[in-house]
Every structure is written in C-alpha cells, then in structure tokens.
Write an enzyme that holds these catalytic residues in place. Structure first.
Site, PDB file in Angstrom:
ATOM      1  N   HIS A 204       0.722  -1.323   0.066  1.00 17.01           N
ATOM      2  CA  HIS A 204       0.068  -0.007  -0.071  1.00 17.01           C
ATOM      3  C   HIS A 204       0.849   1.083   0.101  1.00 17.01           C
ATOM      4  O   HIS A 204       0.384   2.354  -0.048  1.00 17.01           O
ATOM      5  CB  HIS A 204      -0.983   0.041   1.216  1.00 17.01           C
ATOM      6  CG  HIS A 204      -0.458   0.417   2.649  1.00 17.01           C
ATOM      7  ND1 HIS A 204      -0.501   1.573   3.113  1.00 17.01           N
ATOM      8  CD2 HIS A 204       0.419  -0.492   3.382  1.00 17.01           C
ATOM      9  CE1 HIS A 204       0.053   1.573   4.304  1.00 17.01           C
ATOM     10  NE2 HIS A 204       0.524   0.238   4.493  1.00 17.01           N
ATOM     11  N   CYS A 327       0.581  12.131  18.807  1.00 19.10           N
ATOM     12  CA  CYS A 327      -0.527  12.254  19.535  1.00 19.10           C
ATOM     13  C   CYS A 327      -1.751  11.766  18.238  1.00 19.10           C
ATOM     14  O   CYS A 327      -2.845  11.312  18.649  1.00 19.10           O
ATOM     15  CB  CYS A 327      -1.279  13.746  19.609  1.00 19.10           C
ATOM     16  SG  CYS A 327      -0.831  14.688  18.354  1.00 19.10           S
TER      17      CYS A 327
END
Length: 394
Positions: A204, A327
């Site tokens: 991918h 994050c």
C-alpha cells in the site's frame, strides 16, 4: 486561490493505481478460484500468483523462489527477524543489532526477543538520521545472529548506506535484514549486489491495496513456519492466498520500479522547492539529511507549534499530512525518530511530514506553500510561548 484537496501523506499510504486495480479486478468475480485447487479456475489463479511472485523478485533482483507473500510490511518484519533469531539460537547466537529509529514493527519484535533470552544492541544515528556502518561493524560479536537496519526512514526520509552495511555483514557471516517498505519504488534495489539476506516490503506504499506485502529471504536460510496449516507459500505460511492483492502488488511494484530515475528527477525538484520555501519561515529546521533522503519526503519542525493543531488546521484547508507528534496515534509522546536525532520534545512535537509522489503537481506544491505559512503564523499567535521562543537566539 480557492480551497482544494492536496494529499501529502504518501508515506502513510497511497491511492491504489488504475493499473493495479485493473489487474486485480478479474480475480474477485471472474477468476476467483482457489490457487491451491487443481482444476482450471484454480490453476489460473495459481499462475497469476506465480507471475506476481516473479514481478516482485525482478523488482529487487531476487529469485522467484525467494519471495513469500505476507499481509504487509509489519508481518514481513516480524517473520524475517524471528526467523533469523531462531536460526541463530540453534547455533548459540542470540545477539541482535538494530538501530534506535527503526519502525516499531522491528523495534517491538526485538523487544519481544529481548524478553525471551536475546540481547539487542541499538545503534545510534547522527543529527541527520544517518547510521555509521562502522558502528555496526564494531557492534558485531561472535554470537551476533542478525543485523536489521531500515533502508530508508519512514519519518525523515534518510536513505541509509545499505550496500556498505550489507558488505560488512557478509564479511562477518551475519544475516542482514532491511525494512525496505519506504524504499521500494523510490530507490533502485538489488538484494544480491547489496548483500541483503532478508527484506520486507508493503504494497500500500506503492499504489497496491492495503493488506498485502512480501518478504524476501535469500536461498539457503532456514525459513521457519509463520502460520501452520495448509501448504501455501511453500508450506511456510498457511492460508488461502489473497490472489487479487497479490496480483495488484505484482503490477504495482513493476510500475513503481520501471522508471525510478525519471520519478526522482520530477519529485525531488518539487520536494526541494517545498523545503526551500518552508525553511524561510522563522524558527524552522529540516529534519533528516538534505540530500540522502527519499525523493518525496519533507520533514520540517516549526518551533512554538503543536503537531496536532497543525494537522487539524491543514486538514481544514484540504491538505492531508502527518506530524512528528505521536498524538495522532493515540500517544502523547513525540516521535522516537525525532528524539533519536537529538530534537527536544518541544521541537519534535511541532514537526510536519509532507510526503509527495509522482501524482503530486506543481499546483499542489503552490497550494501547500500558500497555506502552511498562514497556518503556522496563526497557531503561533495563539501560543503563550511564542514570544519567548521568538526572542531565543537558537
């Protein structure tokens, strides 16, 4: 200029190409046979798998019998490293060498092995994210069974001296593995000339679907079973073959590797323009080597900015990118790669990775360069720390 959509996160994943999709489509509804079946429908599928295996082998200078299909790069990393470790343990060699900024598929596999009786040495990188081959050579011991060093870093794009490391490992009779997930289609690879024993790749990243990858293992290495069951992948990885994914990977890797010099000329020019213009923003720095880096990789740190806010703001402008702040993956910790090259936590949190490819246009670059400075200025104006940072000498 009106809002548009610019995808600049090709190191995360890529759009499936028309060529790969067209090759795969018949194997969903027309040639849907099980590749292990002996009737014609199954044999047609088996021939398609063999063709793709040859395509992958040709792309990296390997033999067709040295290619094993997997679900992706992480599986290939796990299989290669655990295989080499098991082979080493049988000879009393339980020492592994890797680097501090590998992909977590490598680092976590090494951590697992460390909990099961292996010793792991982590080689540092310099401020540009480069490994010194001499450090690897000096770390090799009598009981070293494997060296694993990524071909090109997924975050900062640095391309490592793989051929030199491979030559060292060959001279020391130590197996050499490289995670080439980011390198395939970006640089020319020849596993024989580079003395690579094991290599991992993923579909991918090169316009094939998600869920398909491959592992190269040089003939002569004792390959342990990954999954027990049927006789697929020469009895080493049981489970009915993902024929459409395999076929798509074969076409995608052929396309990715057939015009690398031309792509490098085009994409590197756009990359360099991005870097040059973004560095005109005050209190910024380029992460990674300016020249020995992947053609489409741009990684810039903007002091005084949080990565999450930067990404969300750019997304509102139609720009998809990624950050040096983890994050985005559910962690408050900054990227281990950026910390490894010496960035302080504050700077690492404010990093932006833009990864472009041959589908990127000059107009896309113009749009990024229009929007990023505006977003950076706005976010800095909202930061209570920016005035102090701005007055710093650094």
């Amino acid at each position: 200029m009106e809002k548009r959509f610019v995808y600049a996160d090709n190191a995360a994943t890529t759009r499936v190409s028309d060529r790969a999709l067209a090759a795969a489509m018949p194997y969903f509804q027309e040639c849907y046979g099980n590749a292990s079946s002996i009737y014609s429908l199954g044999m047609n599928a088996a021939r398609a798998v063999m063709k793709a295996r040859q395509q992958v082998a040709d792309a990296i200078g390997a033999k067709v019998g040295e290619i094993y299909f997997t679900s992706g790069g992480s599986e290939a990393d796990n299989w290669a490293i655990k295989c080499a470790a098991e082979a080493g343990a049988k000879k009393g060699k339980k020492h592994i060498i890797t680097t501090v900024f590998e992909h977590h598929a490598v680092l976590h596999t090494c951590e697992y092995l460390a909990k099961n009786g292996f010793e792991v040495t982590y080689i540092p990188v310099d401020e540009f994210g480069m490994v010194n081959p001499t450090d690897i050579e000096n770390a090799i011991r009598e009981d070293t069974c494997l060296v694993s060093c990524m071909f090109a870093n997924n975050e900062i794009g640095t391309i490592q001296p793989i051929a030199e490391i491979g030559a060292i490992c060959k001279s020391k009779k130590v197996l050499f593995h490289t995670d080439a997930v980011q390198a395939i289609g970006n640089v020319e690879i020849d596993v024989a000339k580079m003395n690579i024993d094991l290599l991992s790749l993923s579909g991918h990243k090169i316009h094939a679907p998600k869920g398909i990858g491959a592992m190269y293992m040089r003939n002569g290495i004792n390959l342990v079973n990954l999954i027990h069951g049927g006789a697929q992948e020469r009895t080493k990885r049981a489970g009915t073959e993902n024929v459409p994914g395999i076929v798509a990977l074969g076409e995608a890797i052929t396309a990715a590797c057939e015009n690398i010099p031309e792509k490098q000329a085009k994409v590197s020019k756009m990359r360099d323009r991005l870097i040059s213009e973004l560095l005109k923003i005050e209190k910024t720095r380029l992460n990674g080597d300016a020249h020995k880096r992947l053609m489409g990789n741009v990684n810039i740190s903007f002091r005084g900015i949080e990565g999450e806010s930067l990404l969300l703001s750019l997304d509102l402008e139609g720009i998809s990118a990624s950050s040096g702040s983890a994050c985005t993956s559910g962690s408050l910790d900054p990227s281990h790669v950026l910390l490894a090259i010496g960035l302080p936590h504050e700077t690492a949190h404010g990093s932006l990775r833009l990864t472009i490819n041959e589908d990127t246009t000059d107009e896309d670059i113009d749009y990024i360069l229009e929007k990023v400075p505006v977003v950076v200025e706005r976010l800095r104006a909202m930061s209570p720390l920016w005035e102090r940072i701005k007055s710093d000498d650094v």
